[in-house]
Scaffold this motif. Sequence first.
Motif, PDB file in Angstrom:
ATOM      1  N   SER A  30      -7.281  -0.629  -6.967  1.00 39.80           N
ATOM      2  CA  SER A  30      -6.449   0.495  -7.431  1.00 39.80           C
ATOM      3  C   SER A  30      -6.300   0.432  -8.954  1.00 39.80           C
ATOM      4  O   SER A  30      -6.275   1.458  -9.628  1.00 39.80           O
ATOM      5  N   HIS A  68       1.316   3.938  -2.989  1.00 41.27           N
ATOM      6  CA  HIS A  68       0.893   5.305  -2.687  1.00 41.27           C
ATOM      7  C   HIS A  68       2.005   6.305  -3.013  1.00 41.27           C
ATOM      8  O   HIS A  68       1.733   7.384  -3.530  1.00 41.27           O
ATOM      9  N   ASN A  90       2.236   7.862  -6.448  1.00 46.48           N
ATOM     10  CA  ASN A  90       1.256   8.857  -6.888  1.00 46.48           C
ATOM     11  C   ASN A  90       1.907  10.160  -7.322  1.00 46.48           C
ATOM     12  O   ASN A  90       1.307  10.958  -8.019  1.00 46.48           O
ATOM     13  N   VAL A 118       0.838  -1.203   0.000  1.00 45.04           N
ATOM     14  CA  VAL A 118       0.000   0.000   0.000  1.00 45.04           C
ATOM     15  C   VAL A 118       0.875   1.257   0.000  1.00 45.04           C
ATOM     16  O   VAL A 118       0.696   2.156  -0.825  1.00 45.04           O
ATOM     17  N   VAL A 119       1.847   1.288   0.904  1.00 40.46           N
ATOM     18  CA  VAL A 119       2.709   2.473   1.004  1.00 40.46           C
ATOM     19  C   VAL A 119       3.506   2.640  -0.299  1.00 40.46           C
ATOM     20  O   VAL A 119       3.611   3.746  -0.843  1.00 40.46           O
ATOM     21  N   GLU A 160      -8.778   4.134  -2.421  1.00 41.18           N
ATOM     22  CA  GLU A 160      -8.310   5.384  -1.844  1.00 41.18           C
ATOM     23  C   GLU A 160      -6.856   5.700  -2.177  1.00 41.18           C
ATOM     24  O   GLU A 160      -6.458   6.853  -2.247  1.00 41.18           O
ATOM     25  N   VAL A 161      -6.041   4.652  -2.359  1.00 42.51           N
ATOM     26  CA  VAL A 161      -4.604   4.894  -2.409  1.00 42.51           C
ATOM     27  C   VAL A 161      -4.175   5.585  -3.696  1.00 42.51           C
ATOM     28  O   VAL A 161      -3.212   6.322  -3.737  1.00 42.51           O
ATOM     29  N   ILE A 162      -4.932   5.371  -4.758  1.00 40.91           N
ATOM     30  CA  ILE A 162      -4.612   6.074  -5.999  1.00 40.91           C
ATOM     31  C   ILE A 162      -5.546   7.253  -6.122  1.00 40.91           C
ATOM     32  O   ILE A 162      -6.762   7.094  -6.166  1.00 40.91           O
ATOM     33  N   SER A 163      -4.959   8.429  -6.109  1.00 36.20           N
ATOM     34  CA  SER A 163      -5.823   9.604  -6.147  1.00 36.20           C
ATOM     35  C   SER A 163      -5.599  10.349  -7.456  1.00 36.20           C
ATOM     36  O   SER A 163      -5.762   9.792  -8.514  1.00 36.20           O
TER      37      SER A 163
END
Lengths: 473, 119
Positions: A256, A24, A27, A20-21, B21-24
């Motif tokens: 995702s 993230h 991004n 997850v990290v 949520e993690v990809i914005s």
Amino acid sequence: MSTINTVVAFIYLVAAIGFVVGLHLMNSPATARKGSPISMWAMVAAVGVTLAKIAYDQTITGIGWAMLAAGVAVGGFAGLRMARRVKMTAIPQLVSLFNAVGGGAAALIAIADFVRLTGSSTSSISTTAIVASAIDVIIGPVTFTGSLIAAGKLQGWITGEPVILPGTRLITGALAIVGLGGASYLFAGNASMPVLMTICGAALVFGVTMVMPIGGADMPVVIALLNSFTGIAVAIAGFVINNAGLIIAGAFVGASGGILTELMAIAMNRSILNILIGGFGTGDAKVAAAVAAGGDIRRLGAEDAAIQMAYASKVIIVPGYGLAAAQAQHEARQLADVLEANGVEVLFAIHPVAGRMPGHMNVLLAEANVPYTALKEMDEANPEFPTADVALVVGANDVTNPAARRPGNPISGMPILDVDKAKSIIVIKRSMGHGYAGIDNELYTDPKTGMFFADAKQGLAEIVAGVKSLVGA
Amino acid sequence: MSAGLVSDISIFVLAILVGFEVISKVPSTLHTPLMSASNAIHGVVVVGAMITASAAHDTTGYVLTFVAAVFAAMNVVGGYAVTDRMLQMFKKRPAPAARTPEGAPSSDSEQAGARSVAR
């Protein structure tokens, strides 16, 4: 819960946090490079602890170890070799290939579990395992063949044109009925191996008939969607073999990946539904392509182009799909270098969907050592065009077509680069062929525009030579 | 429905929510690496191949183990390797003139410097 199982569960949790990290961090361009190693170490941890567990459990046979080790060695070596050797332009199809095998692996795991449980007389198969296996032999094979077809289309082994055979929809529908019918039979508690195999076969063909009618330009979105499917397939495989690590990571990627698919579709001005059903760029394109290019064009040679640019004070290069396909990123960089050595300001204007998929062009130009500061995203680039002496369009088409500003055509409303606002425009293109939208580009018939008909790589090389002879470099 | 299955379903649903949520708002520049990275993460299926191996006791099981291991290992190793290669391209992103990029030939940094001066 035994100690080893507790430890395993907690390491999976740590790995999940790492995934997850890691994702993230990707991004944002500033932190993107930190994300990948975090995710990779999380994977190493998950694999390591699983290895410890199966060694501790001792249910694995010697042949099992050998098969596992041989398989991992073969697959790992092949994957590493392909990843190292692939040309940057071919990355989308490689990602698609890796995605295909991931989906295939998920399906095989489900099948193996099903075979083992139905085949043994001592243990009975639970409804959960049946349901999960059935779902997996639907999603897994679809992503397997679908991704292979997508990769083939991008590689050019399969025509990028949408292939719509008469009755394709009928076949697709029939396959869906077979798959869902078979699945409901299994859901009812009948652990039948032949039915599972039938579903698997139908799903394999479904993957082909689903992707074949979609045009090559839409493949990136299709790959992103199938990537998301594979995530779900892996999560479901986690239900089959009762493994929380697979469930967490798979579901996470499934979701995702779904968001990413939507973002990509938005960047390409397409809707996912439109792509899957097939909108413009499929049937419509053929009709439009039949219409001959109207209006007069002005031809230009390499020398003329070189002269215009050598004596300009500001040049904006607009790279497109043609540059990626011809692998002309190094020549583009050479041109920028020779012009800059001569005091010309050079910028690269990158449309969000330039190249083969969103973000691909940035990777290609970065590979050719074009500094990041020279790359301008569309919003930054557009205000620069009115002050540019020359806009050099290399293999880009629809993203420069001023017709997008008007309503009533297939690209209406699509964000474009304001190339037509530059003082003069040079277009390097192989022919007057249409872009993906299948309409004439009004930019080409603009009186300010000169058309230089050449392959992007060769054309740029000729211009570089021309500029060099002019400035005596 | 067993307690194990209930907690598995809970995990599944929560992981999906985290994924959403993690990809914005990702700049389109990063779409390609991001897709490749998430592709690598579902390479965790290699863990599944290992567990399949631990349960295989006959020819069918061994064959399925082998093929699943080939596929999964290709996914995970290739996925991370190609993502990493792509991200290497972003190495020289922040102000090339400010520092010499590690490992790059000196001519590159000189040219980069000249470019930012011209800016």
